[in-house]
Design a protein around this motif. Structure first.
Motif, mmCIF file in Angstrom:
data_model
loop_
_atom_site.group_PDB
_atom_site.id
_atom_site.type_symbol
_atom_site.label_atom_id
_atom_site.label_comp_id
_atom_site.label_asym_id
_atom_site.label_seq_id
_atom_site.Cartn_x
_atom_site.Cartn_y
_atom_site.Cartn_z
ATOM 1 N N GLY A 41 41.582 58.704 33.114
ATOM 2 C CA GLY A 41 40.265 59.119 32.655
ATOM 3 C C GLY A 41 39.937 58.780 31.217
ATOM 4 O O GLY A 41 38.882 59.170 30.713
ATOM 5 N N LYS A 42 40.832 58.058 30.559
ATOM 6 C CA LYS A 42 40.607 57.712 29.154
ATOM 7 C C LYS A 42 40.566 56.206 28.967
ATOM 8 O O LYS A 42 41.000 55.444 29.823
ATOM 9 C CB LYS A 42 41.693 58.328 28.282
ATOM 10 N N GLU A 43 40.050 55.802 27.818
ATOM 11 C CA GLU A 43 40.002 54.375 27.507
ATOM 12 C C GLU A 43 41.385 53.891 27.056
ATOM 13 O O GLU A 43 42.217 54.671 26.600
ATOM 14 C CB GLU A 43 38.978 54.119 26.405
ATOM 15 N N ARG A 44 41.571 52.595 27.193
ATOM 16 C CA ARG A 44 42.811 52.004 26.723
ATOM 17 C C ARG A 44 42.860 52.113 25.201
ATOM 18 O O ARG A 44 41.882 51.826 24.520
ATOM 19 C CB ARG A 44 42.884 50.548 27.170
ATOM 20 N N GLU A 45 44.018 52.506 24.670
ATOM 21 C CA GLU A 45 44.146 52.699 23.234
ATOM 22 C C GLU A 45 45.348 51.961 22.676
ATOM 23 O O GLU A 45 46.365 51.770 23.352
ATOM 24 C CB GLU A 45 44.252 54.187 22.887
ATOM 25 N N PHE A 46 45.215 51.586 21.428
ATOM 26 C CA PHE A 46 46.263 50.869 20.708
ATOM 27 C C PHE A 46 47.451 51.784 20.450
ATOM 28 O O PHE A 46 47.286 52.956 20.091
ATOM 29 C CB PHE A 46 45.697 50.358 19.391
ATOM 30 N N VAL A 47 48.655 51.244 20.617
ATOM 31 C CA VAL A 47 49.882 51.982 20.314
ATOM 32 C C VAL A 47 50.607 51.333 19.133
ATOM 33 O O VAL A 47 50.871 51.991 18.131
ATOM 34 C CB VAL A 47 50.810 52.034 21.539
ATOM 35 N N ALA A 48 50.947 50.054 19.272
ATOM 36 C CA ALA A 48 51.711 49.373 18.229
ATOM 37 C C ALA A 48 51.542 47.872 18.374
ATOM 38 O O ALA A 48 51.284 47.374 19.475
ATOM 39 C CB ALA A 48 53.190 49.746 18.313
ATOM 40 N N ALA A 49 51.701 47.164 17.267
ATOM 41 C CA ALA A 49 51.633 45.707 17.271
ATOM 42 C C ALA A 49 52.685 45.153 16.327
ATOM 43 O O ALA A 49 53.119 45.839 15.390
ATOM 44 C CB ALA A 49 50.242 45.227 16.867
ATOM 45 N N ILE A 50 53.072 43.918 16.571
ATOM 46 C CA ILE A 50 54.072 43.267 15.733
ATOM 47 C C ILE A 50 53.655 41.827 15.508
ATOM 48 O O ILE A 50 53.156 41.151 16.413
ATOM 49 C CB ILE A 50 55.471 43.373 16.382
ATOM 50 N N SER A 51 53.842 41.362 14.290
ATOM 51 C CA SER A 51 53.431 40.012 13.913
ATOM 52 C C SER A 51 54.293 38.969 14.618
ATOM 53 O O SER A 51 55.364 39.276 15.129
ATOM 54 C CB SER A 51 53.539 39.858 12.404
ATOM 55 N N PRO A 52 53.843 37.718 14.641
ATOM 56 C CA PRO A 52 54.609 36.674 15.335
ATOM 57 C C PRO A 52 56.060 36.551 14.873
ATOM 58 O O PRO A 52 56.954 36.339 15.696
ATOM 59 C CB PRO A 52 53.813 35.405 15.043
ATOM 60 N N SER A 53 56.278 36.688 13.574
ATOM 61 C CA SER A 53 57.649 36.567 13.066
ATOM 62 C C SER A 53 58.455 37.844 13.231
ATOM 63 O O SER A 53 59.680 37.838 13.098
ATOM 64 C CB SER A 53 57.628 36.189 11.589
ATOM 65 N N GLY A 54 57.764 38.950 13.465
ATOM 66 C CA GLY A 54 58.426 40.245 13.537
ATOM 67 C C GLY A 54 58.562 40.937 12.196
ATOM 68 O O GLY A 54 59.131 42.025 12.116
ATOM 69 N N SER A 55 58.038 40.321 11.153
ATOM 70 C CA SER A 55 58.210 40.871 9.810
ATOM 71 C C SER A 55 57.274 42.038 9.521
ATOM 72 O O SER A 55 57.529 42.823 8.610
ATOM 73 C CB SER A 55 57.993 39.782 8.764
ATOM 74 N N SER A 56 56.191 42.138 10.291
ATOM 75 C CA SER A 56 55.235 43.230 10.076
ATOM 76 C C SER A 56 54.963 43.944 11.396
ATOM 77 O O SER A 56 54.864 43.301 12.447
ATOM 78 C CB SER A 56 53.918 42.692 9.529
ATOM 79 N N SER A 57 54.840 45.250 11.309
ATOM 80 C CA SER A 57 54.509 46.047 12.492
ATOM 81 C C SER A 57 53.487 47.108 12.118
ATOM 82 O O SER A 57 53.381 47.499 10.952
ATOM 83 C CB SER A 57 55.768 46.686 13.097
ATOM 84 N N TYR A 58 52.721 47.522 13.112
ATOM 85 C CA TYR A 58 51.612 48.424 12.883
ATOM 86 C C TYR A 58 51.622 49.479 13.990
ATOM 87 O O TYR A 58 51.937 49.157 15.139
ATOM 88 C CB TYR A 58 50.296 47.652 12.921
ATOM 89 N N TYR A 59 51.266 50.700 13.630
ATOM 90 C CA TYR A 59 51.355 51.794 14.590
ATOM 91 C C TYR A 59 50.122 52.675 14.561
ATOM 92 O O TYR A 59 49.525 52.891 13.516
ATOM 93 C CB TYR A 59 52.586 52.656 14.284
ATOM 94 N N ALA A 60 49.792 53.201 15.726
ATOM 95 C CA ALA A 60 48.760 54.225 15.782
ATOM 96 C C ALA A 60 49.297 55.509 15.175
ATOM 97 O O ALA A 60 50.500 55.804 15.264
ATOM 98 C CB ALA A 60 48.358 54.460 17.239
#
Length: 123
Positions: A41-60
């Motif tokens: 019943g909810k919209e799709r939401e961002f959890v985490a992402a990682i850059s191509p090299s793996g050097s940067s990551s991002y989190y909800a």
């Protein structure tokens, strides 16, 4: 199938799971990879992402400090380690890939999606 997610299951609150996403396309090594989730019943939401090299990551904010995203480009894999799981983490989790390197939290930025794996956390 270009992205295949696995590792979901049913756990109790406080438990852990590790999700995996296999890429069948080697060029995905140059893509930003991410995990999104969608609860009933909810919209799709961002959890985490990682850059191509793996050097940067991002989190909800909702999962920061509990989940860790990582990747192994040699194996064309991306992972999501989930600890201290809560009932509100219950959702279908999707892996995704995009050649874009910004706006990583936006669903529309992602061109490739896996089929999803269900995570159920009971209290």
């Amino acid at each position: 199938v270009q992205l295949q997610a696995s590792g979901g299951g049913a756990v109790q609150a406080g438990g852990s799971l590790r999700l995996s996403c296999a890429s069948s396309v080697r060029t995905f090594s140059w893509h930003t990879k991410a995990w999104f989730r969608q609860a009933p019943g909810k919209e799709r939401e961002f959890v985490a992402a990682i850059s191509p090299s793996g050097s940067s990551s991002y989190y909800a904010d909702a999962i920061k400090g509990r989940f860790t995203i990582s990747r192994d480009n040699a194996k064309n894999m991306v992972y999501l380690e989930m600890n201290s799981l809560k009932p509100e983490d219950t959702a279908v989790y999707f892996c995704a890939a995009t050649p874009a390197t910004n706006r990583y939290s936006e669903v529309l930025q992602y061109d490739y999606w896996g089929q999803g794996t269900l995570v159920t956390v009971s209290s």
